[in-house]
Design a protein around this motif. Structure first.
Motif, short mmCIF file in Angstrom:
data_model
loop_
_atom_site.label_atom_id
_atom_site.label_comp_id
_atom_site.label_asym_id
_atom_site.label_seq_id
_atom_site.Cartn_x
_atom_site.Cartn_y
_atom_site.Cartn_z
N LEU A 30 0.82 -1.21 0.00
CA LEU A 30 0.00 0.00 0.00
C LEU A 30 0.86 1.26 0.00
O LEU A 30 0.51 2.26 -0.64
CB LEU A 30 -0.93 0.00 1.22
N LEU A 31 1.97 1.21 0.72
CA LEU A 31 2.89 2.35 0.74
C LEU A 31 3.45 2.61 -0.65
O LEU A 31 3.52 3.75 -1.12
CB LEU A 31 4.01 2.09 1.74
N GLY A 56 -7.58 4.66 1.16
CA GLY A 56 -8.60 3.91 0.44
C GLY A 56 -8.55 2.43 0.76
O GLY A 56 -9.59 1.77 0.82
N ALA A 57 -7.36 1.92 0.96
CA ALA A 57 -7.23 0.50 1.29
C ALA A 57 -7.73 0.19 2.70
O ALA A 57 -8.00 -0.96 3.02
CB ALA A 57 -5.77 0.07 1.17
N LEU A 58 -7.87 1.23 3.52
CA LEU A 58 -8.38 1.01 4.87
C LEU A 58 -9.79 0.45 4.83
O LEU A 58 -10.21 -0.28 5.73
CB LEU A 58 -8.36 2.32 5.67
N LEU A 71 -0.98 15.85 1.16
CA LEU A 71 -1.90 15.41 2.21
C LEU A 71 -3.24 14.99 1.63
O LEU A 71 -3.80 13.95 2.02
CB LEU A 71 -2.09 16.53 3.23
N TRP A 72 -3.76 15.78 0.70
CA TRP A 72 -5.07 15.45 0.11
C TRP A 72 -5.01 14.18 -0.73
O TRP A 72 -5.94 13.39 -0.73
CB TRP A 72 -5.55 16.62 -0.75
N THR A 73 -3.91 13.99 -1.45
CA THR A 73 -3.78 12.80 -2.28
C THR A 73 -3.60 11.56 -1.42
O THR A 73 -4.23 10.52 -1.65
CB THR A 73 -2.59 12.94 -3.24
N TRP A 74 -2.74 11.65 -0.44
CA TRP A 74 -2.46 10.50 0.43
C TRP A 74 -3.70 10.06 1.18
O TRP A 74 -3.92 8.86 1.39
CB TRP A 74 -1.35 10.88 1.42
N ASN A 75 -4.52 11.02 1.59
CA ASN A 75 -5.72 10.70 2.37
C ASN A 75 -6.96 10.51 1.51
O ASN A 75 -8.07 10.43 2.05
CB ASN A 75 -5.99 11.82 3.39
N GLN A 76 -6.80 10.45 0.19
CA GLN A 76 -7.95 10.30 -0.69
C GLN A 76 -8.60 8.94 -0.46
O GLN A 76 -7.95 7.89 -0.57
CB GLN A 76 -7.53 10.43 -2.15
N PHE A 77 -9.87 8.97 -0.18
CA PHE A 77 -10.60 7.74 0.17
C PHE A 77 -11.70 7.41 -0.84
O PHE A 77 -11.80 6.29 -1.33
CB PHE A 77 -11.20 7.89 1.57
N LEU A 78 -12.52 8.41 -1.18
CA LEU A 78 -13.71 8.14 -1.98
C LEU A 78 -13.37 7.63 -3.38
O LEU A 78 -13.87 6.59 -3.82
CB LEU A 78 -14.57 9.41 -2.09
N VAL A 95 -14.14 3.73 -5.01
CA VAL A 95 -15.16 3.65 -6.07
C VAL A 95 -14.55 3.23 -7.40
O VAL A 95 -15.13 2.41 -8.13
CB VAL A 95 -15.90 4.99 -6.21
N LEU A 96 -13.39 3.74 -7.73
CA LEU A 96 -12.81 3.54 -9.06
C LEU A 96 -11.80 2.40 -9.13
O LEU A 96 -11.42 1.99 -10.23
CB LEU A 96 -12.15 4.84 -9.54
N VAL A 97 -11.36 1.90 -7.99
CA VAL A 97 -10.34 0.85 -7.97
C VAL A 97 -10.82 -0.27 -7.06
O VAL A 97 -11.07 -0.04 -5.86
CB VAL A 97 -8.98 1.39 -7.49
N ASP A 98 -10.93 -1.48 -7.60
CA ASP A 98 -11.38 -2.64 -6.82
C ASP A 98 -10.24 -3.31 -6.06
O ASP A 98 -10.44 -3.86 -4.98
CB ASP A 98 -12.05 -3.67 -7.73
N ASP A 99 -9.05 -3.26 -6.65
CA ASP A 99 -7.90 -3.93 -6.04
C ASP A 99 -7.31 -3.04 -4.95
O ASP A 99 -6.79 -1.96 -5.24
CB ASP A 99 -6.84 -4.20 -7.12
N PRO A 100 -7.36 -3.46 -3.67
CA PRO A 100 -6.81 -2.63 -2.59
C PRO A 100 -5.33 -2.31 -2.78
O PRO A 100 -4.86 -1.28 -2.31
CB PRO A 100 -7.05 -3.47 -1.33
N ALA A 101 -4.59 -3.19 -3.44
CA ALA A 101 -3.16 -2.98 -3.63
C ALA A 101 -2.86 -1.84 -4.59
O ALA A 101 -1.72 -1.38 -4.67
CB ALA A 101 -2.50 -4.25 -4.14
N LYS A 102 -3.87 -1.35 -5.32
CA LYS A 102 -3.68 -0.24 -6.25
C LYS A 102 -4.31 1.05 -5.74
O LYS A 102 -4.36 2.04 -6.46
CB LYS A 102 -4.27 -0.60 -7.62
#
Length: 274
Positions: free
Chosen positions: A67-68, A225-227, A202-209, A213-220
């Motif tokens: 994820l990192l 978002g992976a949280l 900060l905004w990019t790193w913490n982007q969740f929505l 919605v747009l990525v199914d694979d948590p690794a991407k």
């Protein structure tokens, strides 16, 4: 004199209260993360046997290393491009002031009123038609566009305060618009650029929505978002979930603490000029 002392005391009390309210959620997360895995802690009670290994377990369970790596790639795709386009547009609107710059700038200002939630459905179908679903580009490209209004507004606020004498002197020496931008104004804009880079990071790193919605694979996805996937798997393990949330906060907190002086200096510089 008494009025001044009273005002200083009131300001300090309010500052302490605000600090306590701000830190309380983080203290609650930290204390809960130290309870034994699988328990349901109540309140802010310190555990008799702090389980520091919960952080390592959360790191392994969530695959934080992957994820990192994904978050770094997304940040590297969003922040430099947003800085470049925002700086160039801000320079055009704030200093060059080409014909129609007021109408064009108004469009960017209106873009600030556009919420992410309001466009997520049409954005999903557009990204799908482009064949970018479940790729990091599905996060990078929309974020660049969504960050543009603020980036342009931020950089224009800097360039509009630059004295025209600098540009006139450079033009006398034969500098064109590109040389004027690259050699004269960009070096002077480094405080504004650095503070904007911190905000975009900060905004990019913490982007969740957009990530969920747009990525199914948590690794991407981004780490935030992976949280969502981590919560779905470990939602009943509250201490482990809190440990994972704190691990996600560490990079953003570190960046802000390291660059807070530069960020505050840029804000104060803008207030003094404005």
């Amino acid at each position: 004199m008494k009025t001044t002392v009273r005002e200083n005391l009131t300001g300090r009390v309010l500052l302490v209260l605000l600090m306590a309210v701000t830190l309380l959620p983080f203290v609650s997360l930290f204390v809960t993360a130290l309870h034994p895995s699988g328990t349901y802690p109540s309140g802010l009670s310190w555990p008799a046997d702090p389980q520091w290994g919960n952080f390592l377990d959360a790191f392994r369970a969530a695959g934080m290393g992957t994820l990192l790596y994904s978050s770094v790639l997304i940040v590297l795709g969003v922040v430099p491009a947003s800085l470049l386009f925002g700086t160039m547009a801000g320079f055009a609107f704030g200093h060059l002031r080409m014909p129609g710059h007021r109408a064009g700038f108004l469009v960017f200002v209106l873009g600030l009123t556009l919420p992410f939630e309001g466009i997520i459905t049409p954005l999903y179908y557009q990204v799908r038609d482009m064949g970018l679903l479940n790729t990091r580009w599905a996060i990078i490209l929309p974020l660049i566009g969504l960050f543009m209004p603020f980036s342009v507004l931020w950089m224009r606020a800097h360039f509009v305060t630059m004295p025209s004498d600098l540009s006139e002197a450079a033009r006398v020496d034969g500098a064109g618009a590109w040389q004027l931008f690259r050699r004269v104004h960009v070096p002077l804009a480094m405080p504004a650029l650095s503070s904007l880079a911190i905000l975009l990071f900060l905004w990019t790193w913490n982007q969740f929505l957009l990530a969920i919605v747009l990525v199914d694979d948590p690794a991407k996805r981004t780490m935030a978002g992976a949280l969502g996937a981590f919560q779905g798997q470990w939602g009943t393990d509250i201490p482990l979930l809190c440990a994972g949330a704190l691990l996600i906060l560490v990079p953003t907190l570190t960046v802000f603490l390291v660059f807070q002086r530069r960020f505050v200096a840029a804000l104060l510089q803008g207030s003094i000029k404005g």
